[in-house]
Design a protein around this motif. Structure first.
Motif, PDB file in Angstrom:
ATOM      1  N   ARG A  73       0.987  -1.616  -0.076  1.00  0.00           N
ATOM      2  CA  ARG A  73      -0.108  -0.122   0.078  1.00  0.00           C
ATOM      3  C   ARG A  73       1.102   1.101  -0.059  1.00  0.00           C
ATOM      4  N   GLN A  74       2.779   1.086   0.627  1.00  0.00           N
ATOM      5  CA  GLN A  74       2.423   2.622   0.386  1.00  0.00           C
ATOM      6  C   GLN A  74       3.438   2.705  -0.566  1.00  0.00           C
ATOM      7  N   ILE A  75       4.089   1.274  -0.808  1.00  0.00           N
ATOM      8  CA  ILE A  75       4.707   1.573  -2.495  1.00  0.00           C
ATOM      9  C   ILE A  75       3.608   2.020  -3.744  1.00  0.00           C
ATOM     10  N   LEU A  76       2.490   1.978  -3.543  1.00  0.00           N
ATOM     11  CA  LEU A  76       1.631   2.736  -4.446  1.00  0.00           C
ATOM     12  C   LEU A  76       1.388   4.089  -4.253  1.00  0.00           C
ATOM     13  N   LEU A  77       1.539   4.516  -3.307  1.00  0.00           N
ATOM     14  CA  LEU A  77       1.531   5.662  -3.502  1.00  0.00           C
ATOM     15  C   LEU A  77       2.665   6.981  -4.661  1.00  0.00           C
ATOM     16  N   ASP A  78       1.418   7.998  -4.837  1.00  0.00           N
ATOM     17  CA  ASP A  78       2.558   8.522  -5.602  1.00  0.00           C
ATOM     18  C   ASP A  78       3.785   9.644  -4.747  1.00  0.00           C
ATOM     19  N   GLY A  79       4.977   8.857  -5.844  1.00  0.00           N
ATOM     20  CA  GLY A  79       5.733   9.959  -5.194  1.00  0.00           C
ATOM     21  C   GLY A  79       6.632   8.924  -4.359  1.00  0.00           C
ATOM     22  N   TRP A  80       5.897   7.986  -4.156  1.00  0.00           N
ATOM     23  CA  TRP A  80       6.776   7.132  -3.041  1.00  0.00           C
ATOM     24  C   TRP A  80       6.663   5.395  -4.227  1.00  0.00           C
ATOM     25  N   ASP A  81       8.075   4.811  -4.114  1.00  0.00           N
ATOM     26  CA  ASP A  81       7.855   3.426  -5.077  1.00  0.00           C
ATOM     27  C   ASP A  81       8.864   2.990  -4.465  1.00  0.00           C
ATOM     28  N   ILE A  82       9.331   1.698  -5.551  1.00  0.00           N
ATOM     29  CA  ILE A  82      10.112   0.866  -4.995  1.00  0.00           C
ATOM     30  C   ILE A  82      11.862   1.158  -3.939  1.00  0.00           C
ATOM     31  N   ASP A  83      12.560   2.198  -5.078  1.00  0.00           N
ATOM     32  CA  ASP A  83      13.192   2.895  -4.426  1.00  0.00           C
ATOM     33  C   ASP A  83      13.198   3.371  -3.823  1.00  0.00           C
ATOM     34  N   ALA A  84      12.208   4.175  -2.978  1.00  0.00           N
ATOM     35  CA  ALA A  84      12.016   4.579  -1.757  1.00  0.00           C
ATOM     36  C   ALA A  84      11.783   4.325  -0.893  1.00  0.00           C
TER      37      ALA A  84
END
Length: 264
Positions: free
Chosen positions: A20-31
């Motif tokens: 659910r966190q990785i789905l956020l706009d601006g937050w991806d796998i790299d983050a």
């Protein structure tokens, strides 16, 4: 700031847990990978430290080290959410670390029963292994915050400092390596006068929601800083007033004559 290596990847269990966190706009796998590779040292495992550390661990912080020399008391259970009645008289740092690893076995949490000082900072912060990516000040008195700030400036480690009392809280994120000011620049006169008349949770009281909110605001800033390499509080002090349900930002500047950071 810690950065993920090109070969590092998220495990399937991590992808599922943090989906659910990785789905956020601006937050991806790299983050998420940057967060996983980050190491945080938290000073204080009480009212602020419990919610802040729990949120960071649930979100996927790689390593957290809690430093606190206190033991759990019955009066702590009202707001210190990592502790249970059977934990009374146990060391806060060790008990909290154990609970954090139960909450998320994918992270590393450890605790040290000690009082941080300028003399033992190099050892307690494990500077031989490299600088932590972030210091989290979750203490409850100006004298200790001043010491933590001096350590932050001396070793050029970013410092995220939170405070909570009654129904009010404050939050700031200092980056000494950018020479933009420190805790003493903002609170210098208060620190100097604090010994004479200091309000703490023990002598002034605190609503359970105040520490929960401020601890999670602290975690929110830490997640952005570690995962997105973004300081949402650059040269700003966040002021939260629970009695009025108000939040505002106040700007500050580096003091060119600051006795702590002006020489760096």
């Amino acid at each position: 700031m810690a950065h993920s290596s090109e070969t590092e990847q998220l495990l399937d269990t991590e992808l599922l847990r943090y989906a659910r966190q990785i789905l956020l706009d601006g937050w991806d796998i790299d983050a998420q990978l940057r967060l996983k590779s980050s190491r945080v040292v938290m000073i204080g495992a009480g009212g602020l430290g419990c919610p802040a550390s729990e949120t960071l661990v649930r979100a996927g912080l790689g390593h957290i080290h809690l430093i606190d020399d206190d033991v759990i008391e019955a009066s702590n259970l009202q707001r210190q959410t990592l502790f249970l009645p059977e934990d009374i008289d146990k060391a806060k740092a060790l008990t909290a670390a154990k609970m954090l690893e139960r909450i998320n076995p994918l992270v590393t949490a450890c605790g040290t029963v000690a009082r941080l000082s300028e003399d033992n900072a190099y050892e307690l912060l494990d500077m031989a292994a490299g600088k932590p990516d972030l210091l989290l000040d979750c203490t409850d008195n100006f004298a200790t915050r001043d010491i933590i700030n001096r350590i932050s400036v001396r070793y050029q480690i970013p410092l995220l400092s939170a405070s909570a009392i009654a129904m009010q809280g404050q939050l700031a994120l200092f980056e000494p390596h950018l020479n933009t000011g420190c805790y003493h620049c903002l609170f210098g006169s208060v620190v100097a006068d604090a010994a004479a008349d200091e309000r703490t949770c023990a002598n002034s009281g605190v609503l359970a929601s105040t520490t929960a909110i401020m601890g999670n605001l602290q975690a929110n800033a830490a997640l952005q800083y570690l995962g997105l390499t973004k300081n949402p509080l650059t040269n700003k002090l966040l002021l939260w007033d629970g009695s009025r349900m108000e939040q505002r930002l106040m700007g500050y500047r580096k003091d060119p004559e600051c006795p702590v950071c002006s020489s760096y």
